[in-house]
Design an enzyme around this catalytic site. Structure first.
Site, PDB file in Angstrom:
ATOM      1  N   PHE A  70       0.566  -1.328  -0.476  1.00 52.50           N
ATOM      2  CA  PHE A  70      -0.136  -0.487   0.379  1.00 52.50           C
ATOM      3  C   PHE A  70       0.481   1.081   0.098  1.00 52.50           C
ATOM      4  O   PHE A  70       1.861   1.173  -0.301  1.00 52.50           O
ATOM      5  CB  PHE A  70      -0.859   0.142   1.310  1.00 52.50           C
ATOM      6  CG  PHE A  70      -1.711  -1.357   1.282  1.00 52.50           C
ATOM      7  CD1 PHE A  70      -2.930  -1.196   0.879  1.00 52.50           C
ATOM      8  CD2 PHE A  70      -1.466  -2.796   2.207  1.00 52.50           C
ATOM      9  CE1 PHE A  70      -3.712  -2.861   0.759  1.00 52.50           C
ATOM     10  CE2 PHE A  70      -1.676  -3.517   2.653  1.00 52.50           C
ATOM     11  CZ  PHE A  70      -3.158  -3.215   1.706  1.00 52.50           C
ATOM     12  N   SER A 110      -6.734  -8.094  -0.423  1.00 50.52           N
ATOM     13  CA  SER A 110      -6.293  -7.404   0.048  1.00 50.52           C
ATOM     14  C   SER A 110      -6.476  -6.018   0.310  1.00 50.52           C
ATOM     15  O   SER A 110      -6.210  -5.084  -0.297  1.00 50.52           O
ATOM     16  CB  SER A 110      -4.927  -7.132   0.393  1.00 50.52           C
ATOM     17  OG  SER A 110      -4.147  -8.328   0.516  1.00 50.52           O
ATOM     18  N   CYS A 117      -4.037  -4.326   6.909  1.00 54.50           N
ATOM     19  CA  CYS A 117      -4.286  -5.653   6.073  1.00 54.50           C
ATOM     20  C   CYS A 117      -5.197  -6.387   5.803  1.00 54.50           C
ATOM     21  O   CYS A 117      -4.752  -7.456   6.531  1.00 54.50           O
ATOM     22  CB  CYS A 117      -2.807  -6.240   5.443  1.00 54.50           C
ATOM     23  SG  CYS A 117      -3.132  -6.730   3.762  1.00 54.50           S
ATOM     24  N   THR A 119      -8.024  -9.346   4.437  1.00 55.07           N
ATOM     25  CA  THR A 119      -8.743  -9.842   3.017  1.00 55.07           C
ATOM     26  C   THR A 119      -9.778 -10.313   2.650  1.00 55.07           C
ATOM     27  O   THR A 119     -11.072 -10.275   3.471  1.00 55.07           O
ATOM     28  CB  THR A 119      -8.597 -11.357   3.142  1.00 55.07           C
ATOM     29  OG1 THR A 119      -7.101 -11.754   3.592  1.00 55.07           O
ATOM     30  CG2 THR A 119      -8.522 -12.999   1.993  1.00 55.07           C
ATOM     31  N   ALA A 135      -9.191 -12.030  12.663  1.00 55.32           N
ATOM     32  CA  ALA A 135      -8.479 -12.675  13.752  1.00 55.32           C
ATOM     33  C   ALA A 135      -7.849 -12.065  15.183  1.00 55.32           C
ATOM     34  O   ALA A 135      -7.407 -11.122  15.204  1.00 55.32           O
ATOM     35  CB  ALA A 135      -6.936 -13.651  13.041  1.00 55.32           C
ATOM     36  N   HIS A 173       0.928  -4.160   7.393  1.00 52.93           N
ATOM     37  CA  HIS A 173       1.647  -4.581   8.983  1.00 52.93           C
ATOM     38  C   HIS A 173       1.491  -4.117   9.923  1.00 52.93           C
ATOM     39  O   HIS A 173       2.653  -3.837  10.530  1.00 52.93           O
ATOM     40  CB  HIS A 173       2.680  -5.350   8.702  1.00 52.93           C
ATOM     41  CG  HIS A 173       2.536  -6.920   7.324  1.00 52.93           C
ATOM     42  ND1 HIS A 173       3.588  -6.877   7.042  1.00 52.93           N
ATOM     43  CD2 HIS A 173       1.521  -7.541   7.116  1.00 52.93           C
ATOM     44  CE1 HIS A 173       2.765  -8.000   6.115  1.00 52.93           C
ATOM     45  NE2 HIS A 173       2.086  -8.400   6.193  1.00 52.93           N
ATOM     46  N   THR A 218       4.086  12.436   8.100  1.00 53.23           N
ATOM     47  CA  THR A 218       5.334  13.342   8.272  1.00 53.23           C
ATOM     48  C   THR A 218       5.719  13.401   9.625  1.00 53.23           C
ATOM     49  O   THR A 218       4.658  14.075  10.353  1.00 53.23           O
ATOM     50  CB  THR A 218       5.663  14.371   7.062  1.00 53.23           C
ATOM     51  OG1 THR A 218       5.388  13.105   5.589  1.00 53.23           O
ATOM     52  CG2 THR A 218       7.348  14.570   7.189  1.00 53.23           C
TER      53      THR A 218
END
Length: 278
Positions: A70, A110, A117, A119, A135, A173, A218
């Site tokens: 991404f 994704s 991320c 699914t 999860a 992640h 930033t």
């Protein structure tokens, strides 16, 4: 801090009356046939027991294979329509209304939801909704555990090779969460200060990249003694992402620049010593 020109989702009365179940599309008959109706959301904190977190450097590289990438350029803000267990009581799912990211969706795609991320397991293009499973570890390690029905979330599809790289490399992640400790306006801009763990803060540097709830930003300053960092959002950015909608004390997902993690890995492995002996 460039943001996509897609407009934020309008929460209209018609949208709020939309049915909360997702009928399966003909092309999805190969999926299991469990009902998509979700039970009311229980107390997540009581369900997903806390685990002792490992140091950031010890668990980053276990999922180092990049399957999706991404940019941190949010495409739209979607609305959570459902959140809870299915009838089996085993699968914890989230249904999100999202007109833009479903334009070319496929099963298994994704999508970054607040920088996490996820699914796509089901979708309905007529209702403009998709479902993703969460999860237990995802809920323990991200700010998604604070979501509820009606929450607004940042959404971004995985990039294609032809996509303009307007932000920075974001894997989806989440490295950890931070807590908003202050939000102070200056003119039409907004200063936001976030506190996080030392394991995450050591990878955050002034003028470096940081993904906050999936938004490429930033870093302005790092306050090591306070375990904080800050950033500024211009007026346009404030209107296009969910961060300004949050309050002091709420969590945000953080993903640090992957380059810093690679550098630490190389240094800790003795790679530089090997170079010096050549």
């Amino acid at each position: 801090m460039a943001i996509s020109s897609y407009a934020a989702v309008s929460i209209s009365k018609t949208l709020m009356k939309t049915s909360t179940s997702i009928p399966r599309l003909p092309i999805q008959n190969h999926l299991n046939t469990r009902s998509t109706i979700l039970k009311p959301k229980p107390s997540l904190a009581s369900i997903f027991r806390s685990h002792t977190p490992k140091p950031l450097t010890s668990n980053i590289y276990q999922h180092n294979q990049i399957k999706s990438l991404f940019t941190g350029i949010v495409e739209e803000m979607g609305q959570v329509k459902q959140l809870g267990f299915d009838e089996s009581g085993e699968s914890f799912d989230m249904v999100i209304h999202s007109p833009t990211v479903l334009q070319d969706v496929n099963l298994g795609d994704s999508i970054a939801v607040n920088g996490t991320c996820l699914t796509v397991t089901e979708f309905d293009t007529q209702r403009m909704e998709f479902k993703a499973g969460l999860a237990p570890e995802t809920l323990r390690k991200t700010s998604l555990i604070e979501l509820e029905k009606g929450s607004v979330v940042n959404l971004e599809r995985a990039v294609k090779p032809s996509t303009r790289m307007g932000g920075h490399f974001v894997q989806g992640h989440v490295d950890g969460t931070g807590e908003i400790v202050s939000m102070e306006p200056e003119g039409d801009s907004l200063w936001i200060k976030v506190k996080t763990s030392p394991e995450v803060l050591k990878f955050i540097v002034p003028k470096g990249f940081i993904a906050v709830d999936g938004t490429s930003l930033t870093v302005v300053k790092v306050f090591d003694e306070e375990e904080c960092f800050n950033f500024m959002m211009v007026e346009y950015t404030q209107q296009e992402v969910v961060i300004p909608l949050k309050k002091v004390g709420q969590k945000v997902n953080l993903e640090v620049d992957i380059l810093g993690k690679y550098v630490e890995k190389l240094l800790s492995s003795g790679f530089m010593d090997t170079i010096k002996t050549r």
